[in-house]
Scaffold this motif. Sequence first.
Motif, PDB file in Angstrom:
ATOM      1  N   PHE A 102      10.095  53.406   3.113  1.00 42.24           N
ATOM      2  CA  PHE A 102       8.872  54.026   3.631  1.00 42.24           C
ATOM      3  C   PHE A 102       7.825  52.944   3.858  1.00 42.24           C
ATOM      4  CE2 PHE A 102      10.972  56.734   0.494  1.00 42.24           C
ATOM      5  CZ  PHE A 102      11.308  57.825   1.288  1.00 42.24           C
ATOM      6  N   ASP A 103       6.773  53.278   4.652  1.00 40.71           N
ATOM      7  CA  ASP A 103       5.711  52.282   4.859  1.00 40.71           C
ATOM      8  C   ASP A 103       4.320  52.808   4.537  1.00 40.71           C
ATOM      9  OD1 ASP A 103       5.075  53.827   7.159  1.00 40.71           O
ATOM     10  OD2 ASP A 103       6.468  52.617   8.369  1.00 40.71           O
ATOM     11  N   SER A 104       4.231  54.103   4.226  1.00 39.15           N
ATOM     12  CA  SER A 104       2.930  54.718   3.954  1.00 39.15           C
ATOM     13  C   SER A 104       3.103  55.679   2.793  1.00 39.15           C
ATOM     14  CB  SER A 104       2.453  55.505   5.182  1.00 39.15           C
ATOM     15  OG  SER A 104       2.449  54.681   6.332  1.00 39.15           O
ATOM     16  N   VAL A 105       2.438  55.406   1.677  1.00 39.73           N
ATOM     17  CA  VAL A 105       2.645  56.274   0.517  1.00 39.73           C
ATOM     18  C   VAL A 105       1.319  56.616  -0.165  1.00 39.73           C
ATOM     19  CG1 VAL A 105       4.893  55.170   0.147  1.00 39.73           C
ATOM     20  CG2 VAL A 105       2.960  54.491  -1.266  1.00 39.73           C
ATOM     21  N   SER A 106       1.324  57.791  -0.778  1.00 35.55           N
ATOM     22  CA  SER A 106       0.202  58.254  -1.595  1.00 35.55           C
ATOM     23  C   SER A 106       0.771  58.711  -2.926  1.00 35.55           C
ATOM     24  CB  SER A 106      -0.505  59.432  -0.922  1.00 35.55           C
ATOM     25  OG  SER A 106      -1.073  59.044   0.314  1.00 35.55           O
ATOM     26  N   VAL A 107       0.143  58.282  -4.009  1.00 35.04           N
ATOM     27  CA  VAL A 107       0.684  58.568  -5.334  1.00 35.04           C
ATOM     28  C   VAL A 107      -0.436  59.050  -6.248  1.00 35.04           C
ATOM     29  CG1 VAL A 107       1.967  57.617  -7.305  1.00 35.04           C
ATOM     30  CG2 VAL A 107       2.319  56.639  -5.019  1.00 35.04           C
ATOM     31  N   ILE A 108      -0.120  60.039  -7.080  1.00 33.87           N
ATOM     32  CA  ILE A 108      -1.020  60.437  -8.171  1.00 33.87           C
ATOM     33  C   ILE A 108      -0.298  60.186  -9.490  1.00 33.87           C
ATOM     34  CG2 ILE A 108      -2.314  62.322  -9.256  1.00 33.87           C
ATOM     35  CD1 ILE A 108      -2.284  63.760  -6.525  1.00 33.87           C
ATOM     36  N   LEU A 109      -0.990  59.505 -10.402  1.00 32.02           N
ATOM     37  CA  LEU A 109      -0.499  59.348 -11.776  1.00 32.02           C
ATOM     38  C   LEU A 109      -1.388  60.190 -12.689  1.00 32.02           C
ATOM     39  CD1 LEU A 109      -0.192  55.427 -11.959  1.00 32.02           C
ATOM     40  CD2 LEU A 109       1.540  57.079 -11.205  1.00 32.02           C
ATOM     41  N   GLU A 110      -0.788  60.758 -13.706  1.00 34.34           N
ATOM     42  CA  GLU A 110      -1.609  61.512 -14.672  1.00 34.34           C
ATOM     43  C   GLU A 110      -1.228  61.089 -16.081  1.00 34.34           C
ATOM     44  OE1 GLU A 110      -1.780  65.743 -14.000  1.00 34.34           O
ATOM     45  OE2 GLU A 110      -2.694  66.119 -15.963  1.00 34.34           O
ATOM     46  N   THR A 111      -2.235  60.946 -16.942  1.00 36.12           N
ATOM     47  CA  THR A 111      -1.973  60.575 -18.340  1.00 36.12           C
ATOM     48  C   THR A 111      -1.952  61.828 -19.212  1.00 36.12           C
ATOM     49  OG1 THR A 111      -4.268  60.371 -19.038  1.00 36.12           O
ATOM     50  CG2 THR A 111      -3.318  58.461 -17.919  1.00 36.12           C
ATOM     51  N   ALA A 112      -1.621  61.644 -20.469  1.00 32.83           N
ATOM     52  CA  ALA A 112      -1.504  62.781 -21.383  1.00 32.83           C
ATOM     53  C   ALA A 112      -2.810  63.555 -21.501  1.00 32.83           C
ATOM     54  CB  ALA A 112      -1.046  62.285 -22.752  1.00 32.83           C
ATOM     55  N   SER A 113      -3.933  62.849 -21.500  1.00 33.16           N
ATOM     56  CA  SER A 113      -5.216  63.546 -21.667  1.00 33.16           C
ATOM     57  C   SER A 113      -5.772  64.031 -20.333  1.00 33.16           C
ATOM     58  CB  SER A 113      -6.228  62.623 -22.342  1.00 33.16           C
ATOM     59  OG  SER A 113      -6.751  61.699 -21.408  1.00 33.16           O
ATOM     60  N   GLY A 114      -5.027  63.799 -19.242  1.00 33.59           N
ATOM     61  CA  GLY A 114      -5.457  64.320 -17.948  1.00 33.59           C
ATOM     62  C   GLY A 114      -6.179  63.325 -17.056  1.00 33.59           C
ATOM     63  N   GLN A 136      -6.497  60.591 -14.229  1.00 35.08           N
ATOM     64  CA  GLN A 136      -5.706  60.510 -13.002  1.00 35.08           C
ATOM     65  C   GLN A 136      -5.911  59.164 -12.307  1.00 35.08           C
ATOM     66  OE1 GLN A 136      -7.444  63.817 -10.980  1.00 35.08           O
ATOM     67  NE2 GLN A 136      -6.746  65.285 -12.528  1.00 35.08           N
ATOM     68  N   ALA A 137      -4.854  58.686 -11.684  1.00 34.82           N
ATOM     69  CA  ALA A 137      -4.992  57.519 -10.796  1.00 34.82           C
ATOM     70  C   ALA A 137      -4.406  57.890  -9.449  1.00 34.82           C
ATOM     71  CB  ALA A 137      -4.261  56.315 -11.372  1.00 34.82           C
ATOM     72  N   ILE A 138      -5.113  57.512  -8.388  1.00 35.44           N
ATOM     73  CA  ILE A 138      -4.643  57.752  -7.025  1.00 35.44           C
ATOM     74  C   ILE A 138      -4.385  56.404  -6.380  1.00 35.44           C
ATOM     75  CG2 ILE A 138      -5.281  58.595  -4.759  1.00 35.44           C
ATOM     76  CD1 ILE A 138      -7.027  60.620  -5.999  1.00 35.44           C
ATOM     77  N   ILE A 139      -3.232  56.278  -5.763  1.00 39.49           N
ATOM     78  CA  ILE A 139      -2.897  55.032  -5.064  1.00 39.49           C
ATOM     79  C   ILE A 139      -2.590  55.357  -3.616  1.00 39.49           C
ATOM     80  CG2 ILE A 139      -1.218  53.146  -4.898  1.00 39.49           C
ATOM     81  CD1 ILE A 139      -0.723  53.611  -7.959  1.00 39.49           C
ATOM     82  N   SER A 140      -3.171  54.573  -2.729  1.00 42.98           N
ATOM     83  CA  SER A 140      -2.930  54.746  -1.300  1.00 42.98           C
ATOM     84  C   SER A 140      -2.435  53.417  -0.735  1.00 42.98           C
ATOM     85  CB  SER A 140      -4.262  55.160  -0.644  1.00 42.98           C
ATOM     86  OG  SER A 140      -4.236  54.949   0.728  1.00 42.98           O
ATOM     87  N   ASN A 141      -1.257  53.451  -0.132  1.00 42.28           N
ATOM     88  CA  ASN A 141      -0.622  52.221   0.385  1.00 42.28           C
ATOM     89  C   ASN A 141      -0.245  52.372   1.840  1.00 42.28           C
ATOM     90  OD1 ASN A 141       1.581  51.170  -2.400  1.00 42.28           O
ATOM     91  ND2 ASN A 141      -0.608  50.867  -2.073  1.00 42.28           N
ATOM     92  N   SER A 142      -0.375  51.288   2.561  1.00 44.06           N
ATOM     93  CA  SER A 142       0.233  51.209   3.890  1.00 44.06           C
ATOM     94  C   SER A 142       0.708  49.786   4.104  1.00 44.06           C
ATOM     95  CB  SER A 142      -0.766  51.611   4.984  1.00 44.06           C
ATOM     96  OG  SER A 142      -0.211  51.328   6.262  1.00 44.06           O
ATOM     97  N   ARG A 143       1.775  49.662   4.873  1.00 46.24           N
ATOM     98  CA  ARG A 143       2.280  48.331   5.206  1.00 46.24           C
ATOM     99  C   ARG A 143       1.506  47.718   6.367  1.00 46.24           C
ATOM    100  NH1 ARG A 143       5.555  45.459   1.621  1.00 46.24           N
ATOM    101  NH2 ARG A 143       7.357  46.678   0.976  1.00 46.24           N
ATOM    102  N   ARG A 144       0.447  48.387   6.818  1.00 43.99           N
ATOM    103  CA  ARG A 144      -0.319  47.831   7.945  1.00 43.99           C
ATOM    104  C   ARG A 144      -1.805  48.103   7.767  1.00 43.99           C
ATOM    105  NH1 ARG A 144       1.168  50.468  13.329  1.00 43.99           N
ATOM    106  NH2 ARG A 144       0.490  52.269  12.153  1.00 43.99           N
ATOM    107  N   ALA A 145      -2.624  47.076   7.988  1.00 34.83           N
ATOM    108  CA  ALA A 145      -4.078  47.241   8.064  1.00 34.83           C
ATOM    109  C   ALA A 145      -4.550  46.214   9.080  1.00 34.83           C
ATOM    110  CB  ALA A 145      -4.729  47.042   6.704  1.00 34.83           C
ATOM    111  N   THR A 146      -4.878  46.682  10.257  1.00 30.33           N
ATOM    112  CA  THR A 146      -5.209  45.752  11.350  1.00 30.33           C
ATOM    113  C   THR A 146      -6.382  44.850  11.013  1.00 30.33           C
ATOM    114  OG1 THR A 146      -6.649  47.418  12.331  1.00 30.33           O
ATOM    115  CG2 THR A 146      -4.381  47.352  13.134  1.00 30.33           C
ATOM    116  N   TYR A 147      -7.241  45.316  10.116  1.00 30.81           N
ATOM    117  CA  TYR A 147      -8.488  44.591   9.796  1.00 30.81           C
ATOM    118  C   TYR A 147      -8.320  43.647   8.612  1.00 30.81           C
ATOM    119  CZ  TYR A 147      -8.275  48.566   6.705  1.00 30.81           C
ATOM    120  OH  TYR A 147      -7.839  49.487   5.799  1.00 30.81           O
ATOM    121  N   GLY A 148      -7.100  43.487   8.115  1.00 29.16           N
ATOM    122  CA  GLY A 148      -6.886  42.514   7.049  1.00 29.16           C
ATOM    123  C   GLY A 148      -6.350  43.151   5.781  1.00 29.16           C
ATOM    124  N   TYR A 149      -6.306  42.351   4.748  1.00 26.34           N
ATOM    125  CA  TYR A 149      -5.670  42.706   3.475  1.00 26.34           C
ATOM    126  C   TYR A 149      -6.653  43.544   2.659  1.00 26.34           C
ATOM    127  CZ  TYR A 149      -2.687  41.590  -0.624  1.00 26.34           C
ATOM    128  OH  TYR A 149      -1.858  41.628  -1.714  1.00 26.34           O
TER     129      TYR A 149
END
Lengths: 332, 332, 332, 332
Positions: C208-220, C222-235
């Motif tokens: 895949f080249d575009s992903v969205s992820v949610i992590l959750e801990t025991a106490s609730g 949350q972490a959200i991660i947004s990834n893409s293999r492309r960003a025309t404007y840089g890193y």
Amino acid sequence: MTVRFGLLGAGRIGKVHARAVAANPQAKLVAVADAFEKAAKEISAAYGAEVRSIEAIEKAADIDAVIICTPTDTHADLIERFAKAGKAIFCEKPVDLDAKRVEKCLAVVDKTKAVLMVGFNRRFDPHFAAVRKAIDDGAIGKVEQVVITSRDPGAPPVDYIKRSGGIFRDMTIHDFDMARFLLGEEPVAVSAHASVLVDKKIGEAGDFDSVSVILETASGRQAIISNSRRATYGYDQRIEVHGSKGMVAAENQRPVSIEVASEKGYTRPPLHDFFMTRYIDAYANEIAAFIATVTKGAKASPSGTDGLAALRLADAALKSAKTGKAVQVKLD
Amino acid sequence: MTVRFGLLGAGRIGKVHARAVAANPQAKLVAVADAFEKAAKEISAAYGAEVRSIEAIEKAADIDAVIICTPTDTHADLIERFAKAGKAIFCEKPVDLDAKRVEKCLAVVDKTKAVLMVGFNRRFDPHFAAVRKAIDDGAIGKVEQVVITSRDPGAPPVDYIKRSGGIFRDMTIHDFDMARFLLGEEPVAVSAHASVLVDKKIGEAGDFDSVSVILETASGRQAIISNSRRATYGYDQRIEVHGSKGMVAAENQRPVSIEVASEKGYTRPPLHDFFMTRYIDAYANEIAAFIATVTKGAKASPSGTDGLAALRLADAALKSAKTGKAVQVKLD
Amino acid sequence: MTVRFGLLGAGRIGKVHARAVAANPQAKLVAVADAFEKAAKEISAAYGAEVRSIEAIEKAADIDAVIICTPTDTHADLIERFAKAGKAIFCEKPVDLDAKRVEKCLAVVDKTKAVLMVGFNRRFDPHFAAVRKAIDDGAIGKVEQVVITSRDPGAPPVDYIKRSGGIFRDMTIHDFDMARFLLGEEPVAVSAHASVLVDKKIGEAGDFDSVSVILETASGRQAIISNSRRATYGYDQRIEVHGSKGMVAAENQRPVSIEVASEKGYTRPPLHDFFMTRYIDAYANEIAAFIATVTKGAKASPSGTDGLAALRLADAALKSAKTGKAVQVKLD
Amino acid sequence: MTVRFGLLGAGRIGKVHARAVAANPQAKLVAVADAFEKAAKEISAAYGAEVRSIEAIEKAADIDAVIICTPTDTHADLIERFAKAGKAIFCEKPVDLDAKRVEKCLAVVDKTKAVLMVGFNRRFDPHFAAVRKAIDDGAIGKVEQVVITSRDPGAPPVDYIKRSGGIFRDMTIHDFDMARFLLGEEPVAVSAHASVLVDKKIGEAGDFDSVSVILETASGRQAIISNSRRATYGYDQRIEVHGSKGMVAAENQRPVSIEVASEKGYTRPPLHDFFMTRYIDAYANEIAAFIATVTKGAKASPSGTDGLAALRLADAALKSAKTGKAVQVKLD
């Protein structure tokens, strides 16, 4: 080709240049001289160089170029000596605090055809250099007004102030050079106001700590410089240039660029608090430019003449501040 | 208490004030006068007011206050008439382009004890007002240097320029007022440089389009003003104030605050391109402040004296630009 | 104490580490090994090191520590060999793409009591480290939500993709480590969505080249991660952490921070376009931290266990994306 | 043409709409109804409208359109009544908390061919609207990922929470609508995580206060939503949209945009602390759009169907949070 360096002066700024030389693949630090031997030894040990006397460096066959970081009042003499010795010379600003002495020194440099580059490091800051590039690329059309904000984190000791030649020759001189670098025309008139707002002792020493200056060129372009010896939030170094088609600006640099938001609002940490960390890239780029000048046999820039021009603007600003008149200058 | 208003002058700025009055729950627009009847009718229809002559408004028992938005050369006469008629007066800046005429007019206002507020709208911009509040709250310690950037999106027609009194009296006058609002001390000296860089016709009309000014107070505080009649990127209105403990700045306002990132970089849309949209909140707040002044019987601020002070700084700046000398002024 | 280094692998990232070692006053680069001898020679020449075989480095008495930058599938074997040889080990992430293999490797490390640090360089970025410090200092209270934006300038070649273990194990793994670094609690559940939007060939390779992820801990938390293999404007590398008392964020870094304003608006140049320039300080700080770990005999961080934890989150994310279910994980 | 309005419900949001109607030159507020007569009188007095019963407004020949701001559980009934009465209807979101009830209501609207617009005010925020326009203009190519940050300054009273339908139907619903507005494709799957981190009482009431949601469309586009019922620094409302050619983002809005720099760093004041001041322009634009819809006989947008779609996403998110599975939805 590797440029072999002798470093004259192993103080604070000497260390910065030693590191830049050591890190540059086209350069080698061969020798270090300092009246205070311990300082010279420290640098020579760190970078595998020798401690030598100034005389030894002058005569050394294994040294191509020198970096002069000794006290200001020795600069002109050393430039003359090393110009005659056939070394390429990088000299920290200023060449001298007296324009007449500078003229005499530059005459020697001219006669010997020595390479002399003067240390206006800010031209080599990547951000300020990008401002100049944007102008050269036509991004803002014809330059009309330059606005330079330059505020030190804190005032130097009064002892330093006394030897400094005064705020215009010591601090604003960088901004005069930057104005010339960006205006695209030589200033012909200078108006300045100067006050003591930060520290009374600076006033007692005959100097000022807060100044505002306007430069004007023959075609009416203007540069405004605002200086203070104090900025509680760090080393405030900004430039904006307005032209017929737009504006280009360089913002302040920050060692850490985070922001904390809370009930009190959004807070970013202070700016760099020291010129050496703020301009660390500029110092490295400056030495790289000097090395390129030496290896390619190019014309040094900023040159001794640039150093003299900035000094003349400083002299004119001081005269303007004291007389309440715009002072005419002739730089080209 | 509701303040009942007569509006003198139904042009562009008259409409802005009419809307501000109509939207204010403590005010009522009763009558509108304009030499050009159609303009007066348009406003009166929109807000349920009557069209009346200036004379009728002068004598009206149902009008407490007037807003003067007529051409500049009628301001002083109208102020005197309505002061004598016992009306509270809000007058667009300037009272007059001639300081002597202003003095005479203010003498009449003084004698009649009329309320006179002058339209320096920028003091009422929420962001600039917040700058002043931060100073008053001690956030930056003692004020030392004020830097005002004020650049119009484009030059007005040369016909307007000719009647305007020149850039210092027409445009910089706002910045002189802002400098006084923020410096906390009266300026005592003015140095100015003025050029024609934007439009030669402005020069042919005897005016300038690009100016830089330094003001200095008795204790050495400084204000720097940078003006241009052109800013391709919109109406550039920024302030920063440096003090002994820090700095407070107000950034530009934008009608739309998005940013697009692409291969070319990060781009935000231009600024407001018109003073009326940029200062829409300021105009509403200004009328609210005038209403509060009238209903509470408070002292008007900015007053006629503030208007005169800004005009004197403009006169001094013009003289400085022409003579190349710092010009002394005495404002308090 | 000076730490004497052997470098295993003289490719792109090997050069970065070689430079960091050479520039560090507490370290010395003694030997370089690479199957491709020319690459090893290049680095050894630049920094005065020797070219040696892996075996020779393994047995060398003059080497205290190794940096493993060889291809991923050799990492676990080399870690085991050098752990047994008594060397301190810095290994580029990941230890292996197979969690079982990692476990076996870490068992060897444990048994030998070797120092093993894994190269999650972003923890050492000054800005991200400052985010963590702000949390530790209590600036935002208890952590509640972490938002990580991580977008590459462009997709790597499909050949690389095929050997990479997939986007979660190759790219998101950095963000999983960052989430763990900032959450203050271990994730217990992972939900992920994954798409092919950038390049069909990536999809054809099973990735895949575009992903969205949610992590959750025991106490609730949350972490959200947004990834893409492309960003025309840089890193594009940003973090924000929300807590009970506020928020702390780290913005993108730019090689040149100027802004040009024109009729088209305000434009800043693109971001860094390469992870090595973006994270140049992080790489230097990372090696410095490893050196400090070795000289002080401290516990390595991030450790092999941290590497395993991030890999497990990657495995869970892949499973979640494929099954449409939140996947439970147990990390501590 | 002037649209003549009846306002149903004179509470907080009713006042906002009354002001927007009064300020719009194409609209007239004719009547106000509220069970609590004092509230109705206050608005009617302020804008020269009458107090009438809902029945009277239903039958009134002098009313073209109604604005429904009554409690949520009355919305569907009132929409049906006024649809049958031939009035154009603007209804605050949601139509109902039960999707089945909404479907039945929309069937009535369809049959009567009534104009029904639902109050998703954020579509009319100038900055978010500009984001959509940038997408429509092709500035970022094809949309790939949408990231929505939406955090309230503080949690509402638990009594409100209990009647609200839960965070997904009450708060996230705005973000679901915004995601649909920006994605350019309907979501087909929803994954959500929901926690109680802000206030235990919210959990005791069966609701959540901190949620993270991923939406995915048929072609694999993704939207990420991050919500919290608390943001100490103000009303945090941001959007960024990533596409094949770049990114467009809308930043937070601030009531006062100054910055104070001191030893502690650079501080900007908090954001708006209230949705009504944050979205004041959006509310005015929304009513203007409704008026334009009525006068031009255009299709209302956002429509009742848009309201239903957002509700279905909310229902799906709740189900996902409770089951730990991605929930499929079918919206078109």
